[in-house]
Each structure stands twice: as C-alpha cells, then as structure tokens.
Design an enzyme around this catalytic site. Structure first.
Site, short mmCIF file in Angstrom:
data_model
loop_
_atom_site.label_atom_id
_atom_site.label_comp_id
_atom_site.label_asym_id
_atom_site.label_seq_id
_atom_site.Cartn_x
_atom_site.Cartn_y
_atom_site.Cartn_z
N LYS A 22 0.82 -1.21 0.00
CA LYS A 22 0.00 0.00 0.00
C LYS A 22 0.85 1.26 0.00
O LYS A 22 0.60 2.20 -0.76
CB LYS A 22 -0.93 -0.02 1.22
CG LYS A 22 -1.92 1.14 1.29
CD LYS A 22 -3.14 0.77 2.14
CE LYS A 22 -2.79 0.64 3.61
NZ LYS A 22 -3.06 1.88 4.36
N SER A 23 1.88 1.29 0.83
CA SER A 23 2.73 2.49 0.93
C SER A 23 3.41 2.81 -0.40
O SER A 23 3.48 3.96 -0.83
CB SER A 23 3.79 2.31 2.02
OG SER A 23 3.19 2.23 3.29
N ARG A 122 -8.47 12.89 12.55
CA ARG A 122 -7.06 12.56 12.73
C ARG A 122 -6.22 13.83 12.68
O ARG A 122 -6.44 14.71 11.82
CB ARG A 122 -6.60 11.55 11.68
CG ARG A 122 -7.30 10.21 11.83
CD ARG A 122 -6.84 9.20 10.82
NE ARG A 122 -5.44 8.81 11.03
CZ ARG A 122 -4.82 7.89 10.30
NH1 ARG A 122 -5.46 7.29 9.31
NH2 ARG A 122 -3.56 7.58 10.55
N GLN A 168 4.98 9.64 6.92
CA GLN A 168 4.03 10.49 6.20
C GLN A 168 4.43 11.96 6.28
O GLN A 168 4.38 12.68 5.28
CB GLN A 168 2.63 10.28 6.76
CG GLN A 168 2.06 8.90 6.45
CD GLN A 168 0.68 8.69 7.03
OE1 GLN A 168 0.11 9.58 7.65
NE2 GLN A 168 0.12 7.51 6.82
N ASP A 315 2.20 -0.46 12.76
CA ASP A 315 0.95 -0.98 12.21
C ASP A 315 0.64 -2.39 12.66
O ASP A 315 -0.52 -2.84 12.58
CB ASP A 315 0.99 -0.94 10.67
CG ASP A 315 0.81 0.46 10.12
OD1 ASP A 315 0.23 1.31 10.83
OD2 ASP A 315 1.25 0.71 8.99
N LYS A 342 -4.61 6.75 15.32
CA LYS A 342 -4.72 6.05 14.04
C LYS A 342 -6.18 6.10 13.59
O LYS A 342 -6.93 6.99 13.95
CB LYS A 342 -4.20 4.61 14.19
CG LYS A 342 -2.69 4.52 14.37
CD LYS A 342 -1.97 4.86 13.07
CE LYS A 342 -0.49 4.60 13.15
NZ LYS A 342 0.18 4.87 11.86
#
Length: 430
Positions: A22-23, A122, A168, A315, A342
């Site tokens: 995904k990243s 968030r 991020q 994660d 999260k």
C-alpha cells in the site's frame, strides 16, 4: 453493516502472495503524476485507500488508466495539476491526505483536502506546521483537523528536525521540497519507512540520504521509468505470518514480499520471541529488498518493545498483543502513543477486544502489557471502523475455542478486500 465469524482452525499451510504494498502504491501514483512520462504500476494495492489516491489525482485532471492488473499514470510534470474547484476526498487514507498536502502546497492555486468521519478526526498539525514554514498557507478545523484548505504557491526550502519519526510527515515535506528553490532537509530522530526516498531516486530527483538526514533539491523535473511491479505488502502478510507461528503444525511460504528494513519490524519481533522465520530468497528491486520467506509454528516467549522498535512495527502492534497472549511470560509495549491517533484509538480498541474474548491485558497511556500463555475463549468484537482490528481479531478467531464474530467487518476493504478469501483458502478448520 456486515458481520463475519472466524471459526477455530487446525493449521495454516501452503504458498501465499500478499497484495501489493500500500505504501509503495500510494507513492508511485503521486510521483508518477508529477513526472514526465508513463508510470505503469503492476500488482498495485487493491484496497480502497489506494483508490482514494487515484480518485484525488483524477480530480486534479491527471490522466489515469486502470485495468485489473495495472494502473497507468500519464504524468506531465510538477505544475500540471488543474484546479477544477472540486474537493480532494482522501476517504479513510491518512497517507493520501498527508502526502498530497505536501504536493498541493507547491501548486499555484487553492485546494481543499478532506476525508471520511474517521480521517476528519485525525491530527494534521505535524504536517501543517512544516508546510507553513515553507510558505504555504494552510487552514484546518481547530487548527489541526481536516478539511485542510491549502493556498499553494512558491515555497522556500527548510531544514526540519522531525519531533517524532513519521514517514508520512517526512514524505509531505520532501514532496513539497520538489517545488522549493534550493535544498530542503529533513532530519529523522530514528529511521521510518523510506519508500519515498527510494522512489525519488528512481524518478531522478536530486536527493541525498546520509546519517539520518534526507536532502532534496527542488526545481528539477522528474522522469518516469516505465514499469514497476509492486512487492507484496508485509503489513498485510503479517496476519498470515502470525497465524503460521501460532497454529500448531503450520508451514507457510510467502512469495514476493517487501523486506524493506524499515518495514520488517514484525519479523524481528517474532524472531526475538523465538519464532521460526526463514528468508528463502532476497533480492533488490529499485532500492527495495524483496524476497520469499517460510514461517512455521514455534513456541514463543514474551518480549519488550520500546522506542527503538516502535516505528518499524507501529501498524502491527495489534498483532503483538495477540502474540504476547500466546507467549510464555510478559510482553510489554510502550512509547506507542501514536496508536491513539490512528484510524481509531488502537490502544483502547486492542484492550477492549482482547477483554471481550477473555484475554487479560493491561492498558497503559502509551501501550499495553499482556502475559501468556492464555486461552482465547471467543465471542464478539468491534472493528471500530479499523481494517487492522478486523484482521487481527480474525487471527484470534483461528486460535479461539468458540470462534470470533467481527462487527462491521467490511472495512477490511480499506487495505485488503480479499483477506477473508485468502484466509479461507490457506486455513484448515479444526
């Protein structure tokens, strides 16, 4: 809302290819949209989070073609996004909104980034502050929460020391640095996932990485390199890895999985606890380590996870709680306050769901303590709208006496739509 019940299992065996990382998928799409030429992303992440990134890029008029196996991004350069006046909806994806915030800071128009109810709660101040130092004007609800109104324009380079390691935030600054005249520097307290750095190098950016400092020189074009086969997502594979370690007589081979050193914390934790994980093959693909691994059932002992490891296993910490409940002795997780912000408050969610299944666990402000081995009775747990809660407590269901029913289980599609199909294929019922 869907409910899924996972029943006890005897073992997990076979070969397994995880869905695309995904990243890496997010970053390929964003950088591909800023480069000159075509980026073809093979074996991309099938989850809704990645589709949110593609949807935002389409809103900005980036030409994109999606087929069953490949996404083609037709990039035209750094300043070719178009202001359509439409909101950029990141859905549930924190990666999408934070990375695109860095890009939109350098665009010559005003944009609005938002998301679903979870994402709008968030915190974004850690991204807003450095982008403001670079000259972007960013407004947020209560100064911290989406929607983000970003008035982009010319940016200035900065040297920024991250107060907390965050891939991020780091990536948002580096992406904004592509639009700044001069060298932007980001200093990391400890290493975080480095896919952005690898891909910036692949796209021909002027970037240097040394001794925890990443430097990128802005104002230079990026060039697409054509095809990229995304390796399997280690964070998705982690659930099957933990199942193989914990279920007796299990033997699982996982093919073509990302073994980037910043992402394999869960493997290190399992090996530290006594788990048997064998790397069958390891190779380098555009800066990323990729390989095949074999995982077999192993008796485990408790461990302690602190500041030095948290960034590499953040994660997978829900899975660590499950591992600790089955290990001999005490497992302690601290310095993980990041879990509170999260998709949900993951510390509270882990503790509530564990207790619902009869697992004794102690909640701490920045983590948890669990002692094993314990029997998992079974019962009903909540997803809290968090895909990782669904997958973690599905594995608990395999180990339980009565099975585990998961409320609102459809949110697994955020990252891994075929999770239950893969689990059903590989697991032998008790």
């Amino acid at each position: 809302m869907a409910k899924t019940k996972v029943v006890p299992a005897r073992r997990i065996r076979g070969e397994y290819v995880p869905p695309g990382d995904k990243s890496i998928s997010h970053r390929l799409a964003i950088l591909g949209s800023l480069a000159h030429g075509v980026t073809r992303i093979h074996h991309y992440c099938p989850g809704e989070d990645f589709r949110s990134t593609l949807r935002c890029l389409k809103t900005l008029c980036v030409p994109i073609r999606v087929s069953r196996d490949t996404v083609e991004i037709y990039g035209q350069g750094l300043y070719t996004y178009r202001d359509t006046g439409d909101v950029l909806d990141a859905g549930n994806s924190g990666t999408t909104i934070r990375l695109l915030a860095g890009v939109m800071a350098g665009q010559p128009f005003t944009s609005c980034l938002t998301g679903d109810d979870s994402l709008r709660n968030r915190p974004m101040r850690r991204v807003i502050y450095p982008l403001s130092l670079m000259g972007a004007q960013v407004e947020a609800r209560k100064g911290n929460y989406p929607p983000l109104i970003i008035r982009g324009g010319p940016l200035r380079p900065i040297r920024y020391v991250l107060p907390v390691a965050s891939a991020q935030v780091k990536s948002a600054i580096l992406l904004a640095g592509l639009f700044a005249r001069g060298v932007t520097e980001v200093v990391e307290p400890v290493p975080s996932r480095n896919h952005t750095e690898h891909l910036l190098q692949a796209y021909g950016a002027r970037i240097d990485v040394a001794d925890g400092v990443i430097r990128v020189e802005g104002g230079h074009p990026l060039r697409a390199f054509g095809d990229y086969v995304v390796p399997g997502d280690i964070s998705s594979a982690a659930y099957f890895i933990v199942a193989a370690v914990l279920l007796p007589d299990s033997d699982l081979v996982i093919r073509n999985v990302n073994l980037n050193e910043t992402r394999t914390g869960i493997l290190d934790v399992i090996q530290r606890m006594g788990g048997r994980i064998e790397v069958l093959e390891r190779r380098r693909v555009r800066g990323e380590w990729v390989g095949d691994i074999r995982v077999r059932h192993s008796p485990l002992r408790g461990t302690r996870i602190g500041r030095d490891m948290i960034g590499r296993v953040i994660d997978e910490l829900p899975l660590v709680a499950l591992l600790g409940s089955q290990a001999e002795g005490v497992t302690v997780v601290r310095n993980a306050r990041e879990l509170r912000v999260k998709e949900t408050d993951r510390i509270a969610a882990i503790v509530q769901n564990c207790r619902a299944l009869g697992i004794a666990i102690e909640e701490k402000p920045d983590g948890f303590i669990v002692e094993g081995p314990q029997r998992i009775r079974g019962g009903t747990v909540q997803s809290f709208g968090d895909h990782r809660m669904v997958m973690t407590f599905s594995i608990a269901g395999l180990l339980s006496q009565e099975g585990v029913e998961i409320e609102n289980s459809e949110v697994v599609g955020i990252s891994y739509p075929s999770f239950f199909e893969d689990l059903h294929r590989l697991v032998e019922p008790a």
